[in-house]
Scaffold this motif. Structure first.
Motif, PDB file in Angstrom:
ATOM      1  N   LEU A   1      47.861  23.200  17.867  1.00 10.64           N
ATOM      2  CA  LEU A   1      48.214  23.371  19.275  1.00 10.64           C
ATOM      3  C   LEU A   1      49.561  24.066  19.433  1.00 10.64           C
ATOM      4  O   LEU A   1      49.723  24.934  20.293  1.00 10.64           O
ATOM      5  CB  LEU A   1      48.245  22.008  19.975  1.00 10.64           C
ATOM      6  CG  LEU A   1      46.909  21.368  20.329  1.00 10.64           C
ATOM      7  CD1 LEU A   1      47.121  19.991  20.935  1.00 10.64           C
ATOM      8  CD2 LEU A   1      46.129  22.252  21.294  1.00 10.64           C
TER       9      LEU A   1
ATOM     10  N   THR B   1      49.131  27.747  18.538  1.00 11.78           N
ATOM     11  CA  THR B   1      48.364  28.448  19.570  1.00 11.78           C
ATOM     12  C   THR B   1      49.189  28.665  20.827  1.00 11.78           C
ATOM     13  O   THR B   1      49.210  29.760  21.390  1.00 11.78           O
ATOM     14  CB  THR B   1      47.090  27.650  19.918  1.00 11.78           C
ATOM     15  OG1 THR B   1      46.297  27.474  18.742  1.00 11.78           O
ATOM     16  CG2 THR B   1      46.271  28.384  20.964  1.00 11.78           C
ATOM     17  N   ASP B   2      49.881  27.601  21.275  1.00 11.87           N
ATOM     18  CA  ASP B   2      50.699  27.704  22.488  1.00 11.87           C
ATOM     19  C   ASP B   2      51.807  28.739  22.332  1.00 11.87           C
ATOM     20  O   ASP B   2      52.085  29.510  23.249  1.00 11.87           O
ATOM     21  CB  ASP B   2      51.319  26.341  22.829  1.00 11.87           C
ATOM     22  CG  ASP B   2      50.292  25.366  23.364  1.00 11.87           C
ATOM     23  OD1 ASP B   2      49.208  25.818  23.748  1.00 11.87           O
ATOM     24  OD2 ASP B   2      50.578  24.150  23.384  1.00 11.87           O
TER      25      ASP B   2
ATOM     26  N   ARG C   1      52.083  32.146  24.548  1.00 10.11           N
ATOM     27  CA  ARG C   1      53.200  32.198  25.484  1.00 10.11           C
ATOM     28  C   ARG C   1      53.658  33.623  25.743  1.00 10.11           C
ATOM     29  O   ARG C   1      53.993  33.988  26.872  1.00 10.11           O
ATOM     30  CB  ARG C   1      54.371  31.366  24.953  1.00 10.11           C
ATOM     31  CG  ARG C   1      55.576  31.355  25.873  1.00 10.11           C
ATOM     32  CD  ARG C   1      56.726  30.568  25.285  1.00 10.11           C
ATOM     33  NE  ARG C   1      56.353  29.199  24.976  1.00 10.11           N
ATOM     34  CZ  ARG C   1      57.187  28.300  24.498  1.00 10.11           C
ATOM     35  NH1 ARG C   1      58.441  28.631  24.251  1.00 10.11           N
ATOM     36  NH2 ARG C   1      56.783  27.071  24.245  1.00 10.11           N
TER      37      ARG C   1
ATOM     38  N   THR D   1      56.724  21.731  31.031  1.00  9.85           N
ATOM     39  CA  THR D   1      55.431  21.972  30.388  1.00  9.85           C
ATOM     40  C   THR D   1      54.773  20.660  29.978  1.00  9.85           C
ATOM     41  O   THR D   1      53.546  20.535  30.025  1.00  9.85           O
ATOM     42  CB  THR D   1      55.589  22.872  29.150  1.00  9.85           C
ATOM     43  OG1 THR D   1      56.518  22.265  28.227  1.00  9.85           O
ATOM     44  CG2 THR D   1      56.081  24.247  29.536  1.00  9.85           C
TER      45      THR D   1
ATOM     46  N   SER E   1      51.003  19.314  30.913  1.00  9.48           N
ATOM     47  CA  SER E   1      50.219  19.526  29.698  1.00  9.48           C
ATOM     48  C   SER E   1      48.854  18.843  29.720  1.00  9.48           C
ATOM     49  O   SER E   1      47.846  19.450  29.323  1.00  9.48           O
ATOM     50  CB  SER E   1      51.014  19.060  28.471  1.00  9.48           C
ATOM     51  OG  SER E   1      51.355  17.682  28.593  1.00  9.48           O
TER      52      SER E   1
ATOM     53  N   ARG F   1      45.341  20.920  29.834  1.00 13.59           N
ATOM     54  CA  ARG F   1      44.463  20.813  28.671  1.00 13.59           C
ATOM     55  C   ARG F   1      43.283  19.885  28.931  1.00 13.59           C
ATOM     56  O   ARG F   1      42.662  19.382  27.990  1.00 13.59           O
ATOM     57  CB  ARG F   1      45.250  20.284  27.466  1.00 13.59           C
ATOM     58  CG  ARG F   1      46.304  21.238  26.950  1.00 13.59           C
ATOM     59  CD  ARG F   1      45.680  22.354  26.158  1.00 13.59           C
ATOM     60  NE  ARG F   1      46.684  23.144  25.461  1.00 13.59           N
ATOM     61  CZ  ARG F   1      46.406  24.148  24.641  1.00 13.59           C
ATOM     62  NH1 ARG F   1      45.148  24.469  24.426  1.00 13.59           N
ATOM     63  NH2 ARG F   1      47.366  24.832  24.049  1.00 13.59           N
TER      64      ARG F   1
ATOM     65  N   SER G   1      52.994  18.487  21.620  1.00  9.70           N
ATOM     66  CA  SER G   1      52.917  19.923  21.305  1.00  9.70           C
ATOM     67  C   SER G   1      53.669  20.752  22.339  1.00  9.70           C
ATOM     68  O   SER G   1      54.309  21.759  21.995  1.00  9.70           O
ATOM     69  CB  SER G   1      51.457  20.379  21.227  1.00  9.70           C
ATOM     70  OG  SER G   1      50.838  20.364  22.508  1.00  9.70           O
ATOM     71  N   ALA G   2      53.611  20.336  23.615  1.00  8.68           N
ATOM     72  CA  ALA G   2      54.338  21.056  24.667  1.00  8.68           C
ATOM     73  C   ALA G   2      55.845  20.976  24.436  1.00  8.68           C
ATOM     74  O   ALA G   2      56.564  21.971  24.589  1.00  8.68           O
ATOM     75  CB  ALA G   2      53.973  20.489  26.035  1.00  8.68           C
TER      76      ALA G   2
ATOM     77  N   GLY H   1      56.972  23.155  21.451  1.00  9.86           N
ATOM     78  CA  GLY H   1      57.130  24.567  21.780  1.00  9.86           C
ATOM     79  C   GLY H   1      58.516  24.853  22.319  1.00  9.86           C
ATOM     80  O   GLY H   1      59.148  25.857  21.963  1.00  9.86           O
TER      81      GLY H   1
END
Length: 278
Positions: A25, A28-29, A33, A92, A96, A100, A117-118, A121
């Motif tokens: 995640l 990917t994020d 972005r 975020t 999130s 999601r 995961s947010a 990032g």
């Protein structure tokens, strides 16, 4: 030794799947972005530098919000980058779970991974910005001391507080979408109540009691501690040199842990119904 190995194996088996999902995640994020952007990941550095330039010209050059030390531009830059991290992590993180929601309905995995995961990032962006701050400090003639070794602990504390807020806010947002707008207002209040665009010494000179109260906030405390340890250990005030009572000095640290525990508790209590509600 046998107990430690068994405990380590149990923890690895229990959280291995969560770690794999979290890793994917985050990657990917971070790729999405800046997808389609010409400068790509460079915006992680350019954006805070542009905001710093505006703040420096308006608040330092024109309004003279400065402590008069040569290191203040670096102090301002670091405060801006740390705030960008907190604002991004909580902003975020708040959205999130809802953003999601499609994944939660299709794939079974621990919901907290999405919020973590947010925030991760935002943590990656902060890591990139710290390299820029370090280079800027060297060019500005900063005198580093052994206190630089304490910086990771300041960042860990800030992350713990941000994660606790994100878990709490994301849970509320699933049930109450207006929290997004309320948090935007609260964030602005926190921003101006934290010595980011102005030095704490300005408040201390006019309202010494208020400056001490401000340092009880985990955000102000971590910002000042991080600036003190990395940039200017001689002129940046911290709660440790402003408050004589050690128990009072521990309040912002305790609040960080309390917010994390509260966030985890509220999130776990309501997370099972997230997919149904959305």
């Amino acid at each position: 030794m046998g107990f430690v190995k068994t405990l380590a194996k149990n923890l690895k088996d229990r959280y291995h799947y969560s770690w794999v999902v979290l890793n994917e995640l985050v990657k990917t994020d971070f790729k999405l972005r800046y997808q389609g952007s010409f400068l790509g990941i460079a915006w992680s550095v350019i954006k805070p530098l542009m905001l710093f330039g505006i703040m420096y010209m308006v608040f330092v050059r024109f309004l003279h919000f400065t402590d008069g030390t040569p290191q203040y531009p670096v102090v301002l830059l670091m405060g801006n980058c740390l705030w960008q991290f907190f604002a991004e992590a909580t902003g975020t993180g708040l959205r999130s779970i809802v953003d999601r929601g499609d994944i939660l309905r299709k794939i079974h995995f621990p919901n907290y991974v999405i919020v973590v995961s947010a925030t991760c990032g935002a943590l990656i962006s902060l890591g990139i910005n710290l390299v820029v701050i370090l280079m800027f400090a060297i060019l500005n003639g900063a005198q580093f001391t052994w206190r630089v070794l304490l910086l990771p602990f300041n960042l860990i504390e800030l992350y713990i507080f941000a994660l606790g807020c994100a878990l709490l806010l994301s849970t509320i947002y699933v049930h109450f979408r207006d929290i997004l707008h309320i948090w935007e207002v609260i964030s602005q209040i926190i921003f101006y109540a934290t010595p980011i665009i102005y030095p704490l010494s300005m408040v201390k000179n006019n309202y010494p009691i208020i400056s001490k109260i401000m340092l009880l906030s985990p955000i102000a405390q971590t910002f000042q501690d991080a600036r003190h340890n990395l940039v200017d250990p001689h002129n940046v005030q911290t709660i440790w040199n402003e408050v004589n009572n050690p128990l009072i000095c521990l309040i912002p640290y305790a609040l960080s842990v309390i917010f994390l525990i509260l966030g985890v508790y509220v999130f776990r209590k309501h997370s099972r119904k997230f997919a149904e509600i959305m």
